[in-house]
Design a protein around this motif. Structure first.
Motif, PDB file in Angstrom:
ATOM      1  N   UNK A  55       0.766  -1.062   0.174  1.00  0.00           N
ATOM      2  CA  UNK A  55       0.030   0.489   0.273  1.00  0.00           C
ATOM      3  C   UNK A  55       0.962   1.262   0.089  1.00  0.00           C
ATOM      4  N   UNK A  56       0.289   2.736  -0.280  1.00  0.00           N
ATOM      5  CA  UNK A  56       0.431   3.926  -0.523  1.00  0.00           C
ATOM      6  C   UNK A  56      -0.403   4.718   0.259  1.00  0.00           C
ATOM      7  N   UNK A  57       0.636   6.315  -0.221  1.00  0.00           N
ATOM      8  CA  UNK A  57      -0.451   7.216  -0.170  1.00  0.00           C
ATOM      9  C   UNK A  57      -0.997   7.676  -1.769  1.00  0.00           C
ATOM     10  N   UNK A  58       0.515   7.839  -1.901  1.00  0.00           N
ATOM     11  CA  UNK A  58       0.113   7.554  -4.073  1.00  0.00           C
ATOM     12  C   UNK A  58      -0.140   9.454  -4.363  1.00  0.00           C
ATOM     13  N   UNK A  59       0.654  10.317  -4.091  1.00  0.00           N
ATOM     14  CA  UNK A  59       1.113  11.416  -3.617  1.00  0.00           C
ATOM     15  C   UNK A  59       0.425  12.257  -4.766  1.00  0.00           C
ATOM     16  N   UNK A  60      -0.298  13.655  -4.962  1.00  0.00           N
ATOM     17  CA  UNK A  60      -0.441  13.844  -6.107  1.00  0.00           C
ATOM     18  C   UNK A  60      -0.368  15.438  -5.885  1.00  0.00           C
ATOM     19  N   UNK A 107       3.795  21.721   8.025  1.00  0.00           N
ATOM     20  CA  UNK A 107       3.592  20.435   9.261  1.00  0.00           C
ATOM     21  C   UNK A 107       3.714  19.102   8.895  1.00  0.00           C
ATOM     22  N   UNK A 108       3.039  19.313   7.519  1.00  0.00           N
ATOM     23  CA  UNK A 108       3.317  17.965   6.862  1.00  0.00           C
ATOM     24  C   UNK A 108       4.281  17.016   7.132  1.00  0.00           C
ATOM     25  N   UNK A 109       5.861  17.422   6.398  1.00  0.00           N
ATOM     26  CA  UNK A 109       7.225  17.741   6.737  1.00  0.00           C
ATOM     27  C   UNK A 109       7.332  17.211   8.282  1.00  0.00           C
ATOM     28  N   UNK A 110       6.874  17.756   8.717  1.00  0.00           N
ATOM     29  CA  UNK A 110       7.514  17.350  10.003  1.00  0.00           C
ATOM     30  C   UNK A 110       6.448  16.349  11.253  1.00  0.00           C
ATOM     31  N   UNK A 111       5.775  16.008  10.129  1.00  0.00           N
ATOM     32  CA  UNK A 111       4.340  15.087  11.180  1.00  0.00           C
ATOM     33  C   UNK A 111       4.954  13.217  10.076  1.00  0.00           C
ATOM     34  N   UNK A 112       5.266  12.685  11.134  1.00  0.00           N
ATOM     35  CA  UNK A 112       5.218  11.335   9.939  1.00  0.00           C
ATOM     36  C   UNK A 112       4.299  10.522   9.757  1.00  0.00           C
ATOM     37  N   UNK A 113       3.454  10.587  10.600  1.00  0.00           N
ATOM     38  CA  UNK A 113       1.629  10.036   9.927  1.00  0.00           C
ATOM     39  C   UNK A 113       1.390  10.285   9.182  1.00  0.00           C
ATOM     40  N   UNK A 114       1.113  11.710   8.734  1.00  0.00           N
ATOM     41  CA  UNK A 114       0.491  12.607   7.597  1.00  0.00           C
ATOM     42  C   UNK A 114       0.927  11.335   6.614  1.00  0.00           C
ATOM     43  N   UNK A 115       2.445  10.785   6.250  1.00  0.00           N
ATOM     44  CA  UNK A 115       2.748  10.121   5.508  1.00  0.00           C
ATOM     45  C   UNK A 115       2.282   8.838   5.155  1.00  0.00           C
ATOM     46  N   UNK A 116       1.458   8.681   6.078  1.00  0.00           N
ATOM     47  CA  UNK A 116       0.614   6.748   6.384  1.00  0.00           C
ATOM     48  C   UNK A 116      -0.502   6.746   5.888  1.00  0.00           C
ATOM     49  N   UNK A 117      -1.147   5.466   4.951  1.00  0.00           N
ATOM     50  CA  UNK A 117      -1.756   5.558   4.368  1.00  0.00           C
ATOM     51  C   UNK A 117      -3.045   5.489   4.850  1.00  0.00           C
ATOM     52  N   UNK A 118      -3.904   5.348   4.881  1.00  0.00           N
ATOM     53  CA  UNK A 118      -5.767   5.882   5.709  1.00  0.00           C
ATOM     54  C   UNK A 118      -6.042   5.258   4.952  1.00  0.00           C
ATOM     55  N   UNK A 119      -6.550   3.438   4.884  1.00  0.00           N
ATOM     56  CA  UNK A 119      -7.084   2.971   4.021  1.00  0.00           C
ATOM     57  C   UNK A 119      -8.202   3.418   3.835  1.00  0.00           C
ATOM     58  N   UNK A 120      -8.956   4.488   3.229  1.00  0.00           N
ATOM     59  CA  UNK A 120     -10.499   5.288   2.454  1.00  0.00           C
ATOM     60  C   UNK A 120     -10.714   6.026   2.076  1.00  0.00           C
ATOM     61  N   UNK A 121     -12.093   6.502   2.407  1.00  0.00           N
ATOM     62  CA  UNK A 121     -11.993   8.147   1.744  1.00  0.00           C
ATOM     63  C   UNK A 121     -11.869   9.330   2.730  1.00  0.00           C
ATOM     64  N   UNK A 122     -10.666   9.225   2.882  1.00  0.00           N
ATOM     65  CA  UNK A 122     -10.125  10.092   3.676  1.00  0.00           C
ATOM     66  C   UNK A 122      -8.973  11.021   3.306  1.00  0.00           C
ATOM     67  N   UNK A 123      -9.100  12.487   3.322  1.00  0.00           N
ATOM     68  CA  UNK A 123      -8.208  12.775   1.319  1.00  0.00           C
ATOM     69  C   UNK A 123      -7.462  14.030   2.606  1.00  0.00           C
ATOM     70  N   UNK A 124      -6.242  14.800   2.709  1.00  0.00           N
ATOM     71  CA  UNK A 124      -5.330  15.578   2.806  1.00  0.00           C
ATOM     72  C   UNK A 124      -4.609  16.468   1.478  1.00  0.00           C
ATOM     73  N   UNK A 125      -5.055  17.468   2.213  1.00  0.00           N
ATOM     74  CA  UNK A 125      -4.467  18.894   0.573  1.00  0.00           C
ATOM     75  C   UNK A 125      -3.150  19.466   1.324  1.00  0.00           C
ATOM     76  N   UNK A 126      -2.022  19.105   0.743  1.00  0.00           N
ATOM     77  CA  UNK A 126      -1.221  20.193   1.339  1.00  0.00           C
ATOM     78  C   UNK A 126      -0.964  21.515   0.924  1.00  0.00           C
ATOM     79  N   UNK A 127      -0.698  22.695   1.592  1.00  0.00           N
ATOM     80  CA  UNK A 127      -0.466  24.130   0.200  1.00  0.00           C
ATOM     81  C   UNK A 127       0.643  24.366   0.589  1.00  0.00           C
ATOM     82  N   UNK A 128       0.789  23.990  -0.871  1.00  0.00           N
ATOM     83  CA  UNK A 128       3.197  25.161  -0.225  1.00  0.00           C
ATOM     84  C   UNK A 128       3.078  25.990  -0.877  1.00  0.00           C
TER      85      UNK A 128
END
Length: 503
Positions: A268-273, A382-403
């Protein structure tokens, strides 16, 4: 019951015979009645593996034409049970009948694809260096390389694909095509589906005259069953689709054996876009809605679910997020595959909601086995400093990272671990950034998509479904596509052998 319905008998298939065991478990269907099934145990694993080992020489020696006919016969037998497979599969998993019909077609398509593939002989990678008896100072003998089957293969059924990644799915099809007997450990999420597909394989096995031990199905049991399977000395490789924790434990067992064996795990993976600036400016609304549809498809229970989107902050990012929010908010709750998956999804979503620096945009929650989409946003720091945000949440959960910048987009890409897929949305004006990003992402993912969405894996020659660890345990392999047969073959060089000795 009608002809389209199926009442399982609840036994294991071991070397051509249906076998009961003392312990039993009940299925946990999304709807309809539960059924009783015999639970696997270590003794049953030993029986199945010994039978596979006994069948190996005979099955490996069958002609390519015979194996292709066997694969096509399995596909025919599965299609002859189409209505019953859809009936039991949809009740066990909660997947809609249309999804099960499509997945069944993919499963039979994989079998037929491998039948065609081996008839073309390209999987053998045959290479011949002619003898040079007059060469000085030393003559050279004739050398012939050919790929040969490695031995019995263990396959673990997946929870999220009761057909395409389970009993007769891609791993089983590839191993049988290679000439390897298969022992499948069925998944407890869909034991009835596994049983009826095993019946189809048994019918094809008999009609094709294949050895009894060429295929066995062991229904779910305790963790001891999986451990016994991957450590059995008869097993020479393992195919696995599932989570990181369980997959890594099995991988370690394979490596610790007296004779270590390859463990081909898709974990599995988070498949970044990544949405690049010009694409975001011109297509924000369409991309936001399209992303929402992709990540919520099948209640988000796809290993290629694009769980994280990266955007350069600004008005176009606002439009993207607004479109994604509107699309996700309109999606009704969906039934998840198992109670355990629903619980894990709820836990992961709650952890994301409670993370400092993460803002909740949509979180309708769920009840029982149902889920509704959740949407969150955060910043690059926050994204780079928080490891669990890089991990898969298996289901319909989405995260937007503003750069804040293009450099930040390249930075977060460099910080990713291995992924199954990575997606970039671009326009011609994004060429420089897209080129730099692609050079990073090709080291991070097995499949790099441009202007598309990764849910859905085409079964064909060029597909790669795998990636650097932890997406999979072998970066050089794929579990989808004709190249996946290479996992269950090994090269043998014949030196100066007469024609009659060659396989």
């Amino acid at each position: 019951m009608t002809d389209a319905q199926f009442r399982p008998h609840g036994r294991h298939l071991i070397a051509g015979a249906w076998v009961d065991t003392p312990d039993h478990f009940s299925s946990s269907p999304a709807e309809g009645p539960a059924f009783e099934f015999s639970a696997g145990n270590a003794a049953l694993v030993d029986d199945a593996c010994r039978a596979a080992a006994a069948a190996f020489d005979a099955y490996a020696s069958t002609s390519i034409e015979s194996r292709a006919a066997f694969l096509n016969a399995i596909a025919d037998e599965i299609e002859s049970r189409a209505a019953a497979i859809t009936w039991i599969g949809s009740r066990e998993t909660g997947l809609p009948p249309g999804r099960l019909d499509g997945e069944r077609a993919r499963t039979t398509g994989q079998l037929r694809l491998f039948a065609r593939h081996i008839l073309g002989r390209t999987h053998l990678d045959e290479r011949i260096d002619a003898a040079q008896p007059e060469r000085s100072p030393l003559p050279r003998p004739e050398l012939r390389l050919i790929q040969r089957p490695i031995g019995p293969v263990a396959v673990f059924g997946a929870s999220n694909f009761p057909l395409a990644f389970s009993t007769a799915g891609g791993d089983t099809a590839a191993a049988l095509a290679a000439g390897c007997p298969v022992v499948v450990k069925g998944h407890s999420a869909h034991p009835g589906t596994s049983e009826i597909v095993a019946e189809a394989i048994l019918a094809a096995q008999k009609s094709a005259g294949m050895p009894d031990g060429v295929f066995s199905l062991i229904q779910a049991g305790s963790r001891v069953v999986g451990e016994a399977l991957v450590t059995h000395p008869a097993i020479k490789a393992v195919g696995f689709t599932g989570g990181l924790f369980g997959g890594r434990a099995l991988f370690d067992l394979c490596a610790a054996r007296p004779e270590p064996i390859p463990f081909f795990g898709e974990l599995g993976s988070v498949n970044p876009m990544f949405v690049l600036p010009s694409a975001l400016d011109g297509r924000a609304e369409g991309l936001g809605a399209g992303w929402a549809g992709s990540l919520s498809m099948g209640a988000g229970q796809f290993c290629t679910n694009p769980g994280i989107a990266f955007l350069i902050d600004g008005p176009a990012a606002d439009r993207f997020i607004a479109a994604a929010h509107a699309a996700l908010e309109a999606i009704a709750p969906q039934t998840m595959l198992t109670d355990g998956i629903a619980t894990a999804w709820s836990r992961g979503t709650a952890q994301m909601a409670a993370t400092p620096g993460v803002r909740t945009l949509l979180n309708s929650g769920a009840s029982g086995r149902n889920s509704a989409p959740a949407l969150f946003e955060t910043d690059a720091e926050t994204f780079l400093a928080t490891h669990h945000l890089h991990e898969e949440v298996f289901g319909p959960t989405a995260l937007v990272v503003r750069l804040p910048s293009e450099d930040a987009m390249l930075s977060v890409a460099r910080n990713f671990s291995g992924q199954l897929t990575a997606t970039v949305h671009i326009e011609e004006a994004d060429r420089d950034l897209a080129t730099s990003l692609a050079r990073i992402l090709e080291h991070k993912a097995g499949r790099l998509l441009v202007n598309g969405f990764p849910t859905g894996v085409e079964v064909c020659d060029a597909m790669v479904h795998g990636g650097p660890y932890p997406a999979s345990t072998n970066f050089g392999a794929t579990s989808v596509g004709t190249m996946s047969i290479r996992r269950f073959l090994r090269p043998v060089c014949y030196q100066n052998a007469p024609e009659w000795m060659l396989p």
